[in-house]
Design a protein around this motif. Sequence first.
Motif, PDB file in Angstrom:
ATOM      1  N   GLN A 119       0.824  -1.203   0.000  1.00 26.49           N
ATOM      2  CA  GLN A 119       0.000   0.000   0.000  1.00 26.49           C
ATOM      3  C   GLN A 119       0.863   1.260   0.000  1.00 26.49           C
ATOM      4  O   GLN A 119       0.621   2.197  -0.773  1.00 26.49           O
ATOM      5  CB  GLN A 119      -0.926   0.010   1.216  1.00 26.49           C
ATOM      6  N   SER A 120       1.893   1.268   0.850  1.00 24.92           N
ATOM      7  CA  SER A 120       2.796   2.431   0.886  1.00 24.92           C
ATOM      8  C   SER A 120       3.589   2.544  -0.410  1.00 24.92           C
ATOM      9  O   SER A 120       3.852   3.656  -0.888  1.00 24.92           O
ATOM     10  CB  SER A 120       3.752   2.316   2.080  1.00 24.92           C
ATOM     11  N   ARG A 121       3.953   1.399  -0.972  1.00 27.38           N
ATOM     12  CA  ARG A 121       4.688   1.401  -2.241  1.00 27.38           C
ATOM     13  C   ARG A 121       3.854   2.067  -3.336  1.00 27.38           C
ATOM     14  O   ARG A 121       4.358   2.912  -4.091  1.00 27.38           O
ATOM     15  CB  ARG A 121       5.034  -0.036  -2.634  1.00 27.38           C
ATOM     16  N   ASN A 122       2.586   1.703  -3.421  1.00 27.39           N
ATOM     17  CA  ASN A 122       1.709   2.315  -4.415  1.00 27.39           C
ATOM     18  C   ASN A 122       1.517   3.800  -4.146  1.00 27.39           C
ATOM     19  O   ASN A 122       1.441   4.612  -5.084  1.00 27.39           O
ATOM     20  CB  ASN A 122       0.351   1.601  -4.428  1.00 27.39           C
ATOM     21  N   HIS A 123       1.459   4.165  -2.866  1.00 28.87           N
ATOM     22  CA  HIS A 123       1.322   5.578  -2.496  1.00 28.87           C
ATOM     23  C   HIS A 123       2.568   6.363  -2.937  1.00 28.87           C
ATOM     24  O   HIS A 123       2.460   7.482  -3.449  1.00 28.87           O
ATOM     25  CB  HIS A 123       1.122   5.710  -0.991  1.00 28.87           C
ATOM     26  N   ILE A 124       3.731   5.765  -2.749  1.00 24.96           N
ATOM     27  CA  ILE A 124       4.979   6.413  -3.157  1.00 24.96           C
ATOM     28  C   ILE A 124       5.021   6.595  -4.669  1.00 24.96           C
ATOM     29  O   ILE A 124       5.422   7.647  -5.176  1.00 24.96           O
ATOM     30  CB  ILE A 124       6.193   5.608  -2.656  1.00 24.96           C
ATOM     31  N   PHE A 125       4.585   5.574  -5.409  1.00 24.17           N
ATOM     32  CA  PHE A 125       4.554   5.675  -6.868  1.00 24.17           C
ATOM     33  C   PHE A 125       3.638   6.821  -7.309  1.00 24.17           C
ATOM     34  O   PHE A 125       3.990   7.611  -8.197  1.00 24.17           O
ATOM     35  CB  PHE A 125       4.062   4.364  -7.481  1.00 24.17           C
ATOM     36  N   SER A 126       2.447   6.895  -6.709  1.00 25.77           N
ATOM     37  CA  SER A 126       1.502   7.957  -7.060  1.00 25.77           C
ATOM     38  C   SER A 126       2.086   9.322  -6.734  1.00 25.77           C
ATOM     39  O   SER A 126       1.960  10.281  -7.506  1.00 25.77           O
ATOM     40  CB  SER A 126       0.183   7.756  -6.308  1.00 25.77           C
ATOM     41  N   PHE A 127       2.745   9.400  -5.581  1.00 26.45           N
ATOM     42  CA  PHE A 127       3.396  10.647  -5.153  1.00 26.45           C
ATOM     43  C   PHE A 127       4.431  11.102  -6.186  1.00 26.45           C
ATOM     44  O   PHE A 127       4.455  12.274  -6.588  1.00 26.45           O
ATOM     45  CB  PHE A 127       4.050  10.410  -3.792  1.00 26.45           C
ATOM     46  N   ILE A 128       5.270  10.169  -6.635  1.00 31.23           N
ATOM     47  CA  ILE A 128       6.331  10.512  -7.594  1.00 31.23           C
ATOM     48  C   ILE A 128       5.735  11.009  -8.908  1.00 31.23           C
ATOM     49  O   ILE A 128       6.150  12.035  -9.461  1.00 31.23           O
ATOM     50  CB  ILE A 128       7.238   9.289  -7.839  1.00 31.23           C
ATOM     51  N   LYS A 129       4.767  10.288  -9.421  1.00 33.78           N
ATOM     52  CA  LYS A 129       4.136  10.679 -10.691  1.00 33.78           C
ATOM     53  C   LYS A 129       3.448  12.030 -10.571  1.00 33.78           C
ATOM     54  O   LYS A 129       3.517  12.856 -11.490  1.00 33.78           O
ATOM     55  CB  LYS A 129       3.140   9.598 -11.122  1.00 33.78           C
ATOM     56  N   ASN A 130       2.803  12.273  -9.437  1.00 33.18           N
ATOM     57  CA  ASN A 130       2.061  13.523  -9.263  1.00 33.18           C
ATOM     58  C   ASN A 130       2.969  14.741  -9.177  1.00 33.18           C
ATOM     59  O   ASN A 130       2.678  15.787  -9.770  1.00 33.18           O
ATOM     60  CB  ASN A 130       1.183  13.444  -8.013  1.00 33.18           C
ATOM     61  N   ILE A 131       4.084  14.638  -8.425  1.00 32.22           N
ATOM     62  CA  ILE A 131       4.943  15.823  -8.305  1.00 32.22           C
ATOM     63  C   ILE A 131       5.651  16.124  -9.625  1.00 32.22           C
ATOM     64  O   ILE A 131       5.973  17.281  -9.908  1.00 32.22           O
ATOM     65  CB  ILE A 131       5.954  15.711  -7.146  1.00 32.22           C
ATOM     66  N   CYS A 132       5.895  15.090 -10.427  1.00 29.56           N
ATOM     67  CA  CYS A 132       6.472  15.325 -11.754  1.00 29.56           C
ATOM     68  C   CYS A 132       5.468  16.051 -12.643  1.00 29.56           C
ATOM     69  O   CYS A 132       5.806  17.001 -13.352  1.00 29.56           O
ATOM     70  CB  CYS A 132       6.889  14.011 -12.401  1.00 29.56           C
ATOM     71  N   LYS A 133       4.235  15.595 -12.581  1.00 28.81           N
ATOM     72  CA  LYS A 133       3.186  16.158 -13.438  1.00 28.81           C
ATOM     73  C   LYS A 133       2.746  17.537 -12.966  1.00 28.81           C
ATOM     74  O   LYS A 133       2.619  18.460 -13.781  1.00 28.81           O
ATOM     75  CB  LYS A 133       1.990  15.207 -13.473  1.00 28.81           C
ATOM     76  N   GLU A 134       2.504  17.677 -11.664  1.00 31.66           N
ATOM     77  CA  GLU A 134       1.923  18.918 -11.147  1.00 31.66           C
ATOM     78  C   GLU A 134       2.962  19.983 -10.806  1.00 31.66           C
ATOM     79  O   GLU A 134       2.714  21.176 -10.981  1.00 31.66           O
ATOM     80  CB  GLU A 134       1.080  18.599  -9.915  1.00 31.66           C
ATOM     81  N   TRP A 135       4.115  19.567 -10.292  1.00 33.33           N
ATOM     82  CA  TRP A 135       5.147  20.528  -9.909  1.00 33.33           C
ATOM     83  C   TRP A 135       6.244  20.664 -10.965  1.00 33.33           C
ATOM     84  O   TRP A 135       7.034  21.596 -10.917  1.00 33.33           O
ATOM     85  CB  TRP A 135       5.817  20.115  -8.589  1.00 33.33           C
ATOM     86  N   GLY A 136       6.331  19.705 -11.880  1.00 36.49           N
ATOM     87  CA  GLY A 136       7.427  19.709 -12.850  1.00 36.49           C
ATOM     88  C   GLY A 136       8.741  19.273 -12.240  1.00 36.49           C
ATOM     89  O   GLY A 136       9.821  19.567 -12.772  1.00 36.49           O
ATOM     90  N   THR A 137       8.665  18.567 -11.101  1.00 38.85           N
ATOM     91  CA  THR A 137       9.876  18.109 -10.411  1.00 38.85           C
ATOM     92  C   THR A 137      10.588  17.027 -11.218  1.00 38.85           C
ATOM     93  O   THR A 137       9.960  16.147 -11.792  1.00 38.85           O
ATOM     94  CB  THR A 137       9.515  17.537  -9.025  1.00 38.85           C
ATOM     95  N   THR A 138      11.897  17.108 -11.246  1.00 41.96           N
ATOM     96  CA  THR A 138      12.721  16.070 -11.870  1.00 41.96           C
ATOM     97  C   THR A 138      13.119  15.067 -10.793  1.00 41.96           C
ATOM     98  O   THR A 138      13.569  15.454  -9.721  1.00 41.96           O
ATOM     99  CB  THR A 138      13.987  16.680 -12.493  1.00 41.96           C
TER     100      THR A 138
END
Length: 311
Positions: A168-187
């Motif tokens: 569950q935490s692993r999936n949460h981390i994956f979603s977190f990574i994808k979201n900050i790349c998409k929404e914040w433009g983070t590399t």
Amino acid sequence: MSIIKVKNVTKRFNDKLVLDNINYEVREGEIFGFIGPNGAGKSTLINIMTGLLTPDSGTIEVCGYDILKDPIKAKKCIGYVPQELALMEELNALTNLEFFGALYGLKGKLLKERIEEVLKITGLEEKKKQKVKKYSGGMKRRLNLAVSILHHPKVLILDEPTVGVDPQSRNHIFSFIKNICKEWGTTVIYTSHYMEEIEELCKNVFIIDLGKEIAYGCKNEIKSAVFSNNKVMIEAEDVSGEIIMELSKVDGVIKVSDKDGIITLVINLDFKLANVLALLEKQNINIKKISYEEVKLEDVFLSLTGKTLRD
């Protein structure tokens, strides 16, 4: 646009060459995979990128700043989550975030807003006043992520961020990574021993072994260069030797085999499934199941290094 530029980086520890003329670039807003077996030089390179070590030669630019000439400006652009948890476990999550936020120079209303933001992003709002030592491994990892993004870094370095976490935490981390790349433009620079994570998250990768570049570039292009052929498996009834012969003549089919009612087609980039389906339909073949097997990044890694990631 490249937000990270690594040029001719070399590092020795006594007589041992740990990094041998390493070069690569990371584009802004991407998730970049950095992989290699234990002892390959990954941690050394990350320590140089974050200013914890000095290279013997070469340069690293982060957000246009040389990590040696402008270390403060370069480091302000970076968020870093190390393999080992960097938290004060006797304190609660809120106090941890207040402490690390102050180190980033955040204070007052802005610090409070950032803390509320990262707690929400990592799903720890309801546990913010609980001591960290009572957290599960996955919750601690998520809090470490929260700490690393308080200052809205342009570059986030994640070193084995899912070690010891629950699914569950692993999936949460994956979603977190994808979201900050998409929404914040983070590399994001993502290192992992789990090939399936790199497969899911990263388009471009750098494979290192014994301090040297083994492969670098688009993940799919590296796969094609090492293993050019994928497979299509077709489960069907009443397949004759004549039909197998006909299938072998279809454009893009390199090899055909038939075992236990499953036709396996080794294919190249010219292959079109529609041509095979048309042939089988013409012969009134009853198809039960079709599956596709793509070359895996782990197969490529083993072929290039001859090692498992846990060596």
